[in-house]
Design an enzyme around this catalytic site. Sequence first.
Site, PDB file in Angstrom:
ATOM      1  N   ARG A  20      23.982  18.974 -11.701  1.00  0.00           N
ATOM      2  CA  ARG A  20      25.006  17.995 -11.351  1.00  0.00           C
ATOM      3  C   ARG A  20      25.598  17.338 -12.598  1.00  0.00           C
ATOM      4  O   ARG A  20      24.876  16.715 -13.379  1.00  0.00           O
ATOM      5  CB  ARG A  20      24.408  16.925 -10.430  1.00  0.00           C
ATOM      6  N   THR A 245      25.166  -0.778   5.014  1.00  0.00           N
ATOM      7  CA  THR A 245      25.442  -0.891   3.592  1.00  0.00           C
ATOM      8  C   THR A 245      26.694  -1.715   3.373  1.00  0.00           C
ATOM      9  O   THR A 245      27.557  -1.802   4.253  1.00  0.00           O
ATOM     10  CB  THR A 245      25.612   0.490   2.936  1.00  0.00           C
ATOM     11  N   LYS A 248      30.135   1.015   1.172  1.00  0.00           N
ATOM     12  CA  LYS A 248      31.080   2.016   1.662  1.00  0.00           C
ATOM     13  C   LYS A 248      32.261   1.323   2.336  1.00  0.00           C
ATOM     14  O   LYS A 248      33.214   0.958   1.672  1.00  0.00           O
ATOM     15  CB  LYS A 248      30.354   3.019   2.549  1.00  0.00           C
ATOM     16  N   THR A 277      12.640  -7.419  -6.516  1.00  0.00           N
ATOM     17  CA  THR A 277      13.946  -6.974  -7.004  1.00  0.00           C
ATOM     18  C   THR A 277      14.860  -8.175  -7.223  1.00  0.00           C
ATOM     19  O   THR A 277      14.924  -9.075  -6.378  1.00  0.00           O
ATOM     20  CB  THR A 277      14.607  -6.018  -5.985  1.00  0.00           C
ATOM     21  N   THR A 363      20.802  18.147  -0.932  1.00  0.00           N
ATOM     22  CA  THR A 363      21.510  17.298   0.022  1.00  0.00           C
ATOM     23  C   THR A 363      21.776  18.036   1.321  1.00  0.00           C
ATOM     24  O   THR A 363      21.697  17.458   2.415  1.00  0.00           O
ATOM     25  CB  THR A 363      22.827  16.800  -0.593  1.00  0.00           C
TER      26      THR A 363
END
Length: 401
Positions: A20, A245, A248, A277, A363
Site C-alpha cells: 500500500r 463515527t 465520515k 487515551t 480488506t
Amino acid sequence: MLRAHCAGHLDTMRAEGRYRDFAALEKLADRFPAYRWHPGGGAPPREITVWSSNDYLGMGCDPAVRQAAADAIAAHGAGAGGTRNISGTAPLHAGLEADLAAWHGKPAALLFGSGYIANSAALSALLSALPGTIVFSDAMNHASMIDGIRRGGSGKRIWRHNDLKHLEVLLREAPPEAPKLIALESVYSMDGDVAPLHAVCDLADRHGAMTYLDEVHAVGLYGATGAGIAERDGATARIDIIQGTLAKGVGVVGGYIAGDAALVDYVRSTAGGLIFTTSMPPATAAAARASIRRIRDNAGLRERLGERAAALKAALDVARLPRLPSESHIVPIPVPGAGHCRMVARRLLEEFSLYVTPINYPTVPRGTERLRLCATPFHTDAMIAALIAALCAVLPMVREP
C-alpha cells in the site's frame, strides 16, 4: 532477525500487488471534492478529483463547521491536555455526548478517539462484564468489531453475511441460558449493501439476544435527521447499543457509542481504550457539534447524496461497466487481482487526475479486489462523465459484453 522477517513480508506484499502506497493528497476545502496531488520525485503538484472520500457529505469543508473549529482553538487551544479523567473533559465533550444521545434517541452516549477504538473498547468491555456471552457476528463485520469481540474473551459464532436463516440456526444451537449478543453493521462499506435490521431484531427478541449495531457508514446519511439506517427503518428502539463515527458523514474524527445509561457508564468506567487515551481536541468536538446541527436540519443534503449516487450507478450501467449491486451511496467496481486493481487506480490518477481507492486483501478476500467509488453531493454531472470516460479507457478488459 525481526528486520529481515518484516522485509520479507513486505517483499511478498509487493510481489502480490497489495503493498500500500499513500498518495499525498491536499484537500481543497473551498472546492471539495477537488484535491491537490503531490506526486513527489520533483513532479509539480496537480489538481485532481477524489472519488473515494469518506467525507460523504463534505461536512469537513462546511464553512460553519470550519468556523466552529477555529473558534474553539482560539478559546481553548489545540489539544485537550489530558484524558477524560485527567483534565480532559470540557463542556464541549459533554455537550457533544448529549447531542449524540439525543440524535440516536438513547439515554446516553460516550466519545472515543476513533470509530475503531469505540468498537474495540466498547465490545471488549461489555463482553468482559458478562462471562459466557456468545457473540453472533456477521461475517463481513469490520476489523474493529472482530478485535473487540476477540479481546472480550467470549464465545463467537460467525453467521454468513446478511443470511438470516444461518443466524437463526446458530441461535437455536446455542444454549438457551447463555447470554447472547448479535453484532452487525447497517451499511457494509465494501459491498454497499444494507442489513435487514427488523428481521435481525425479530430473531434477537425470539432468542433473548442483545443487539450491537455499527452505523459508521450510515451516520449523517440516512433517516429523517441523518441518525442512520436504524432511524430510517424505525428500528432505533430495538437496538441496544449503536456505535458510530464522526469521521465520515460528520466530517471530522472520533467515534462513539449510544445506548442504555448503565451500559454506557460501565464502558466509560472500565474501557482501557477510553481511560488511557487523551481526550478529543476541543476544536474537533466543537466542529462535530456544528456538523451534527447542520446535518439534522438539512435533509436536502442527504437527498442530493442519494441522487448523485443514483446518477453514478446509472452512468456506469449505460456504459456497461461492471458494478456490485449496491443498495447505498457506496459503489464498488470489481477489478479482480491485486496488482491489476492497483494498476487501474494508478492509471486513473496519473493519466486522468482521478483518485479512486483500490481495495485488496485483507480488506476483501483475494480474487474480489475492487475500486470503491463514493459520489458526494458536490460531484457534478461533468465529473461523473469524466470518470465514466476514464473507466472506459482503463477497464476495457473487464467490461460486460
